[in-house]
Write a protein that holds these residues in place. Structure first.
Motif, short mmCIF file in Angstrom:
data_model
loop_
_atom_site.label_atom_id
_atom_site.label_comp_id
_atom_site.label_asym_id
_atom_site.label_seq_id
_atom_site.Cartn_x
_atom_site.Cartn_y
_atom_site.Cartn_z
N ALA A 187 1.05 -1.09 0.08
CA ALA A 187 -0.01 0.04 -0.13
C ALA A 187 1.06 1.12 0.02
O ALA A 187 1.87 1.21 0.64
CB ALA A 187 -0.79 0.18 1.34
N VAL A 188 0.34 2.41 -0.77
CA VAL A 188 0.96 3.71 -0.67
C VAL A 188 0.15 4.50 0.17
O VAL A 188 -0.79 4.51 0.36
CB VAL A 188 1.05 4.28 -1.86
CG1 VAL A 188 1.52 5.74 -1.98
CG2 VAL A 188 1.76 3.42 -2.86
N VAL A 189 1.04 4.77 1.32
CA VAL A 189 0.29 5.49 2.45
C VAL A 189 0.98 7.04 2.55
O VAL A 189 2.06 7.24 2.63
CB VAL A 189 0.65 5.06 3.90
CG1 VAL A 189 0.07 5.72 5.20
CG2 VAL A 189 0.25 3.39 3.79
N ALA A 190 -0.16 7.90 2.71
CA ALA A 190 0.27 9.36 2.78
C ALA A 190 0.31 9.75 4.38
O ALA A 190 -0.79 9.73 5.05
CB ALA A 190 -0.68 10.29 2.05
N VAL A 191 1.46 10.09 4.80
CA VAL A 191 1.64 10.81 5.94
C VAL A 191 1.99 12.03 6.08
O VAL A 191 3.08 12.38 5.86
CB VAL A 191 2.48 9.89 6.95
CG1 VAL A 191 2.41 10.61 8.41
CG2 VAL A 191 2.01 8.60 7.02
N VAL B 126 3.16 -5.22 9.65
CA VAL B 126 3.23 -4.16 8.59
C VAL B 126 4.51 -3.79 8.47
O VAL B 126 5.19 -3.52 9.44
CB VAL B 126 2.35 -2.92 8.81
CG1 VAL B 126 2.55 -1.96 7.72
CG2 VAL B 126 0.78 -3.65 8.96
N ALA B 127 5.28 -3.74 7.37
CA ALA B 127 6.66 -3.30 7.20
C ALA B 127 6.75 -2.13 6.21
O ALA B 127 5.99 -2.07 5.19
CB ALA B 127 7.46 -4.59 6.73
N LEU B 128 7.69 -1.20 6.35
CA LEU B 128 8.14 -0.17 5.66
C LEU B 128 8.89 -0.59 4.47
O LEU B 128 10.16 -1.11 4.89
CB LEU B 128 8.80 1.02 6.47
CG LEU B 128 9.20 2.27 5.61
CD1 LEU B 128 7.88 2.94 4.81
CD2 LEU B 128 9.89 3.18 6.36
N LEU B 129 8.64 -0.66 3.15
CA LEU B 129 9.51 -0.99 1.97
C LEU B 129 10.39 0.06 1.59
O LEU B 129 11.61 0.03 1.50
CB LEU B 129 8.55 -1.46 1.08
CG LEU B 129 7.76 -2.67 1.34
CD1 LEU B 129 6.99 -2.99 0.06
CD2 LEU B 129 8.68 -3.79 1.84
N THR B 130 9.95 1.18 1.35
CA THR B 130 10.73 2.57 1.05
C THR B 130 10.02 3.61 1.44
O THR B 130 8.64 3.66 1.31
CB THR B 130 11.29 2.12 -0.48
OG1 THR B 130 12.07 3.45 -0.90
CG2 THR B 130 9.93 2.32 -1.33
N VAL C 68 4.21 0.64 1.93
CA VAL C 68 4.50 -0.50 3.05
C VAL C 68 3.82 -1.56 2.61
O VAL C 68 3.06 -1.82 1.73
CB VAL C 68 3.71 -0.04 4.35
CG1 VAL C 68 4.22 1.36 4.74
CG2 VAL C 68 2.20 0.22 4.03
N GLY C 69 4.35 -2.73 2.93
CA GLY C 69 3.90 -4.26 2.94
C GLY C 69 3.32 -4.64 4.05
O GLY C 69 3.54 -4.51 5.02
N PHE C 70 2.05 -5.46 3.71
CA PHE C 70 1.28 -5.67 4.92
C PHE C 70 1.01 -7.23 4.66
O PHE C 70 0.98 -7.78 3.58
CB PHE C 70 0.20 -5.00 5.24
CG PHE C 70 -0.69 -4.98 3.99
CD1 PHE C 70 -1.92 -5.88 3.78
CD2 PHE C 70 -0.63 -3.81 2.92
CE1 PHE C 70 -2.70 -5.69 2.78
CE2 PHE C 70 -1.86 -3.90 1.92
CZ PHE C 70 -2.77 -5.00 1.80
N GLY C 71 1.02 -7.98 5.94
CA GLY C 71 0.35 -9.34 6.09
C GLY C 71 -0.61 -9.45 7.11
O GLY C 71 -0.87 -8.85 7.92
N GLU C 72 -0.72 -10.99 7.46
CA GLU C 72 -1.56 -11.00 8.57
C GLU C 72 -0.99 -10.93 9.78
O GLU C 72 -1.66 -10.30 10.80
CB GLU C 72 -1.82 -12.58 8.22
CG GLU C 72 -3.05 -13.00 9.25
CD GLU C 72 -3.56 -14.37 8.99
OE1 GLU C 72 -3.72 -15.30 9.73
OE2 GLU C 72 -3.52 -14.79 7.61
N GLN C 73 0.17 -10.88 9.93
CA GLN C 73 1.06 -10.74 11.44
C GLN C 73 1.70 -9.47 11.23
O GLN C 73 1.95 -8.72 12.67
CB GLN C 73 1.96 -11.78 11.44
CG GLN C 73 1.05 -13.11 11.65
CD GLN C 73 0.23 -13.22 12.68
OE1 GLN C 73 0.69 -12.79 13.73
NE2 GLN C 73 -0.66 -13.89 12.63
#
Length: 136
Positions: free
Chosen positions: A57-61, A75-79, A68-73
């Protein structure tokens, strides 16, 4: 008669307590800054599922864009992506009209060609995963 007096006292006491809570909430609740004032606004710009419970997902902050990559367990920042630059549309006689693209040239050209956000990249990834998971 005693029961009626008891009910009246209970209702009066309840009205006093509710009035005191309302007064304190109005008096001291407004002095705290709202959550929107303290923290930057977070919103999901776009997302792409990779599986049943995972994806990117692309998240705007605020003014930042994060991939970010997200899974069942987790959420990780990719770049962190570059800031989005809004360009005003060009209107006039000297405006360039792009030539219509065929599906083959659409994959090779464009601002997202070869990136993680390119639809062609995701189609190729899905095809490769389908080829690996086909039962024979």
């Amino acid at each position: 008669m005693d029961e009626l007096l008891l009910v009246g006292r209970v209702l009066l006491s309840l009205a006093c307590v509710v009035g005191l809570i309302w007064y304190l909430a109005r008096r001291f609740g407004a002095s705290r800054p709202a959550a929107d004032d303290r923290e930057p606004r977070v919103r999901v710009v776009d997302r792409q599922a990779l599986g049943r419970t995972s994806g990117v997902a692309v998240v705007a902050v605020g003014s930042r864009r994060l991939l970010v990559g997200f899974g069942e367990q987790q959420v990780a920042l990719l770049t962190e992506l570059g800031p989005v630059v809004e360009r005003p549309p060009t209107v006039g006689a000297d405006a360039v009209v792009p030539a219509p693209r065929t599906p083959d040239t659409a994959a090779a050209a464009g601002p997202l060609a070869g990136s993680v956000l390119s639809p062609q990249t995701w189609r190729a990834t899905v095809r490769a995963l389908q080829d690996r998971t086909v039962r024979r």
